[in-house]
Design a protein around this motif. Structure first.
Motif, PDB file in Angstrom:
ATOM      1  N   VAL A  98       0.850  -1.193   0.000  1.00  0.00           N
ATOM      2  CA  VAL A  98       0.000   0.000   0.000  1.00  0.00           C
ATOM      3  C   VAL A  98       0.885   1.242   0.000  1.00  0.00           C
ATOM      4  CG1 VAL A  98      -1.873   1.225   1.173  1.00  0.00           C
ATOM      5  CG2 VAL A  98      -1.714  -1.266   1.354  1.00  0.00           C
ATOM      6  N   MET A  99       0.555   2.188  -0.880  1.00  0.00           N
ATOM      7  CA  MET A  99       1.223   3.490  -0.880  1.00  0.00           C
ATOM      8  C   MET A  99       0.151   4.564  -0.727  1.00  0.00           C
ATOM      9  SD  MET A  99       4.017   3.252  -3.961  1.00  0.00           S
ATOM     10  CE  MET A  99       5.189   1.910  -4.058  1.00  0.00           C
ATOM     11  N   PHE A 100       0.429   5.555   0.114  1.00  0.00           N
ATOM     12  CA  PHE A 100      -0.532   6.628   0.340  1.00  0.00           C
ATOM     13  C   PHE A 100      -0.057   7.918  -0.337  1.00  0.00           C
ATOM     14  CE2 PHE A 100      -1.005   3.681   3.913  1.00  0.00           C
ATOM     15  CZ  PHE A 100      -2.364   3.391   3.797  1.00  0.00           C
ATOM     16  N   ASP A 101      -1.021   8.743  -0.709  1.00  0.00           N
ATOM     17  CA  ASP A 101      -0.689   9.954  -1.474  1.00  0.00           C
ATOM     18  C   ASP A 101       0.194  10.919  -0.695  1.00  0.00           C
ATOM     19  OD1 ASP A 101      -3.132  10.451   0.147  1.00  0.00           O
ATOM     20  OD2 ASP A 101      -2.996  12.452  -0.709  1.00  0.00           O
ATOM     21  N   TYR A 102       0.181  10.842   0.634  1.00  0.00           N
ATOM     22  CA  TYR A 102       0.953  11.782   1.448  1.00  0.00           C
ATOM     23  C   TYR A 102       2.362  11.279   1.770  1.00  0.00           C
ATOM     24  CZ  TYR A 102      -0.921   8.573   4.974  1.00  0.00           C
ATOM     25  OH  TYR A 102      -1.279   7.444   5.671  1.00  0.00           O
ATOM     26  N   GLU A 103       2.704  10.066   1.350  1.00  0.00           N
ATOM     27  CA  GLU A 103       4.004   9.496   1.700  1.00  0.00           C
ATOM     28  C   GLU A 103       5.114  10.009   0.789  1.00  0.00           C
ATOM     29  OE1 GLU A 103       3.622   5.198   3.636  1.00  0.00           O
ATOM     30  OE2 GLU A 103       2.850   5.238   1.585  1.00  0.00           O
ATOM     31  N   MET A 104       6.270  10.258   1.375  1.00  0.00           N
ATOM     32  CA  MET A 104       7.426  10.756   0.621  1.00  0.00           C
ATOM     33  C   MET A 104       8.588   9.777   0.741  1.00  0.00           C
ATOM     34  SD  MET A 104       6.158  13.689  -0.357  1.00  0.00           S
ATOM     35  CE  MET A 104       7.300  14.997  -0.731  1.00  0.00           C
ATOM     36  N   LEU A 105       9.440   9.781  -0.289  1.00  0.00           N
ATOM     37  CA  LEU A 105      10.688   9.026  -0.237  1.00  0.00           C
ATOM     38  C   LEU A 105      11.732   9.831   0.533  1.00  0.00           C
ATOM     39  CD1 LEU A 105      10.701   7.980  -4.002  1.00  0.00           C
ATOM     40  CD2 LEU A 105      10.348   6.442  -2.056  1.00  0.00           C
ATOM     41  N   PRO A 106      12.833   9.206   0.950  1.00  0.00           N
ATOM     42  CA  PRO A 106      13.891   9.968   1.637  1.00  0.00           C
ATOM     43  C   PRO A 106      14.394  11.157   0.807  1.00  0.00           C
ATOM     44  CG  PRO A 106      14.280   7.619   1.848  1.00  0.00           C
ATOM     45  CD  PRO A 106      13.124   7.764   0.903  1.00  0.00           C
ATOM     46  N   PRO A 110       7.546  12.403  -3.911  1.00  0.00           N
ATOM     47  CA  PRO A 110       6.415  11.564  -3.506  1.00  0.00           C
ATOM     48  C   PRO A 110       6.651  10.114  -3.901  1.00  0.00           C
ATOM     49  CG  PRO A 110       5.852  12.899  -5.425  1.00  0.00           C
ATOM     50  CD  PRO A 110       7.193  13.377  -4.958  1.00  0.00           C
ATOM     51  N   LYS A 111       6.070   9.190  -3.146  1.00  0.00           N
ATOM     52  CA  LYS A 111       6.244   7.759  -3.452  1.00  0.00           C
ATOM     53  C   LYS A 111       5.652   7.413  -4.814  1.00  0.00           C
ATOM     54  CE  LYS A 111       7.022   5.026   0.661  1.00  0.00           C
ATOM     55  NZ  LYS A 111       6.542   3.898   1.469  1.00  0.00           N
ATOM     56  N   ILE A 157      -7.322  11.621  -5.056  1.00  0.00           N
ATOM     57  CA  ILE A 157      -6.569  10.378  -5.268  1.00  0.00           C
ATOM     58  C   ILE A 157      -5.854  10.080  -3.952  1.00  0.00           C
ATOM     59  CG2 ILE A 157      -4.788   9.242  -6.646  1.00  0.00           C
ATOM     60  CD1 ILE A 157      -5.465  11.667  -8.721  1.00  0.00           C
ATOM     61  N   ARG A 158      -6.140   8.907  -3.383  1.00  0.00           N
ATOM     62  CA  ARG A 158      -5.701   8.642  -2.011  1.00  0.00           C
ATOM     63  C   ARG A 158      -4.565   7.648  -1.869  1.00  0.00           C
ATOM     64  NH1 ARG A 158      -7.426  12.925   0.795  1.00  0.00           N
ATOM     65  NH2 ARG A 158      -9.631  13.340   0.419  1.00  0.00           N
ATOM     66  N   GLY A 159      -4.419   6.734  -2.826  1.00  0.00           N
ATOM     67  CA  GLY A 159      -3.370   5.736  -2.631  1.00  0.00           C
ATOM     68  C   GLY A 159      -3.298   4.724  -3.758  1.00  0.00           C
ATOM     69  N   LEU A 160      -2.327   3.830  -3.619  1.00  0.00           N
ATOM     70  CA  LEU A 160      -2.153   2.704  -4.541  1.00  0.00           C
ATOM     71  C   LEU A 160      -2.187   1.403  -3.752  1.00  0.00           C
ATOM     72  CD1 LEU A 160       0.876   3.636  -6.876  1.00  0.00           C
ATOM     73  CD2 LEU A 160      -1.560   4.106  -7.244  1.00  0.00           C
ATOM     74  N   LEU A 161      -2.776   0.385  -4.375  1.00  0.00           N
ATOM     75  CA  LEU A 161      -2.681  -0.986  -3.885  1.00  0.00           C
ATOM     76  C   LEU A 161      -1.933  -1.777  -4.955  1.00  0.00           C
ATOM     77  CD1 LEU A 161      -6.374  -1.417  -2.692  1.00  0.00           C
ATOM     78  CD2 LEU A 161      -4.379  -1.199  -1.205  1.00  0.00           C
ATOM     79  N   LEU A 162      -0.836  -2.396  -4.588  1.00  0.00           N
ATOM     80  CA  LEU A 162      -0.027  -3.166  -5.543  1.00  0.00           C
ATOM     81  C   LEU A 162      -0.005  -4.625  -5.153  1.00  0.00           C
ATOM     82  CD1 LEU A 162       2.045  -0.267  -5.008  1.00  0.00           C
ATOM     83  CD2 LEU A 162       2.303  -1.044  -7.355  1.00  0.00           C
ATOM     84  N   PHE A 163      -0.126  -5.490  -6.163  1.00  0.00           N
ATOM     85  CA  PHE A 163      -0.156  -6.941  -5.953  1.00  0.00           C
ATOM     86  C   PHE A 163       1.053  -7.556  -6.664  1.00  0.00           C
ATOM     87  CE2 PHE A 163      -4.369  -5.465  -5.173  1.00  0.00           C
ATOM     88  CZ  PHE A 163      -4.937  -6.331  -4.250  1.00  0.00           C
ATOM     89  N   PRO A 164       2.219  -7.571  -5.996  1.00  0.00           N
ATOM     90  CA  PRO A 164       3.461  -8.011  -6.650  1.00  0.00           C
ATOM     91  C   PRO A 164       3.442  -9.449  -7.157  1.00  0.00           C
ATOM     92  CG  PRO A 164       3.937  -6.856  -4.606  1.00  0.00           C
ATOM     93  CD  PRO A 164       2.468  -7.099  -4.624  1.00  0.00           C
ATOM     94  N   ASP A 165       2.589 -10.298  -6.570  1.00  0.00           N
ATOM     95  CA  ASP A 165       2.555 -11.703  -6.989  1.00  0.00           C
ATOM     96  C   ASP A 165       1.581 -11.960  -8.138  1.00  0.00           C
ATOM     97  OD1 ASP A 165       4.371 -12.236  -4.951  1.00  0.00           O
ATOM     98  OD2 ASP A 165       2.775 -12.611  -3.486  1.00  0.00           O
ATOM     99  N   ILE A 166       0.865 -10.912  -8.560  1.00  0.00           N
ATOM    100  CA  ILE A 166      -0.111 -11.086  -9.648  1.00  0.00           C
ATOM    101  C   ILE A 166       0.391 -10.343 -10.890  1.00  0.00           C
ATOM    102  CG2 ILE A 166      -2.492 -10.771 -10.409  1.00  0.00           C
ATOM    103  CD1 ILE A 166      -3.369 -10.844  -7.508  1.00  0.00           C
TER     104      ILE A 166
END
Length: 243
Positions: A98-106, A110-111, A157-166
């Motif tokens: 899960v990634m959220f719109d407010y999250e930042m990388l170092p 933005p993520k 836009i609030r976030g991303l859901l990623l499914f790495p195994d699919i």
């Protein structure tokens, strides 16, 4: 597989005024510089999550009522985080990032670039300066904005859901609806968004099916430090959050 996941997400999120739109990571990475790429294979299944106007009543207000003593940061961010992390529990056999719109990388980037994700998923059209043929702005910095075919600008836009195994190599990319299709309207949209965003007129650039209620508009027009009071949250919650 994608269809089954999409159905599960729809049933989990739509009662709370949230929408999920599928895309392949490769669609997103293809339109961005490498520094903004998502670190997954191109065929990885992902979903961009939007909040619609009904989220305020269906998710935020019940969440605040139930969790009032636990709210120690932005209530909307905490509410969305709560619901997206609950969604993960519906996929016990899958890895879900899960990634959220407010999250930042170092690096302070933005993520993920939210509006690009919404555009490549076909959820909302990302109107940018390059979409105007006769550019009237000269050296001014002009930011782009997403418009939803049903909600206009009354969504987030609030976030991303990623499914790495699919992996979904055969997923077909839907084009976003070009609902602001004339040059004149696009100029009007970008003018209003960049220079008059506080009056919110840009959100009504098209005829919308649903918009924020007056209560919701008042909430988002209020400085963040004062929003707790509008939700009936205690002074103690405000003190914890802002001091």
């Amino acid at each position: 597989m994608e269809r089954r996941v999409a159905e599960q997400l729809r049933s989990a999120l739509s009662p709370f005024g949230l929408e999920a739109h599928a895309f392949k990571v490769g669609w997103y990475n293809a339109v961005l510089q490498p520094g903004f790429h998502l670190p997954y294979p191109d065929d990885t299944l992902a979903f961009v999550v939007l909040s619609t106007p009904s989220m305020f009543d269906k998710a935020l207000k019940p969440f605040v009522k139930k969790e009032r003593l636990k709210i120690i940061r932005d209530p909307v961010d905490q509410c969305v985080s709560h619901h997206l992390l609950r969604v993960k529990e519906k996929f016990p056999d899958q890895r879900v990032d899960v990634m959220f719109d407010y999250e930042m990388l170092p690096s302070r980037k933005p993520k993920f670039l939210a509006q690009t994700a919404a555009h490549v998923a076909g959820a909302a059209y990302y109107y940018q300066r390059k979409d105007v043929k006769l550019d009237p702005w000269g050296k001014k910095k002009i930011f782009g904005v997403c418009i939803h075919p049903k909600y206009g600008g009354w969504f987030a836009i609030r976030g991303l859901l990623l499914f790495p195994d699919i992996q979904v190599p055969f997923l077909e990319q839907p084009a976003p609806v070009d609902c602001v299709s004339t040059e004149k309207k696009r100029i009007e949209l970008l003018e209003q968004f960049n220079f008059h965003w506080q009056d919110w007129r840009y959100r009504d650039i098209i005829e919308v099916k649903e918009r924020y209620s007056e209560e919701q508009k008042a909430y988002f027009a209020t400085p963040p430090a004062e929003r707790f009071r509008l939700l009936g949250l205690s002074q103690e919650a405000q003190r914890i959050t802002f001091h």
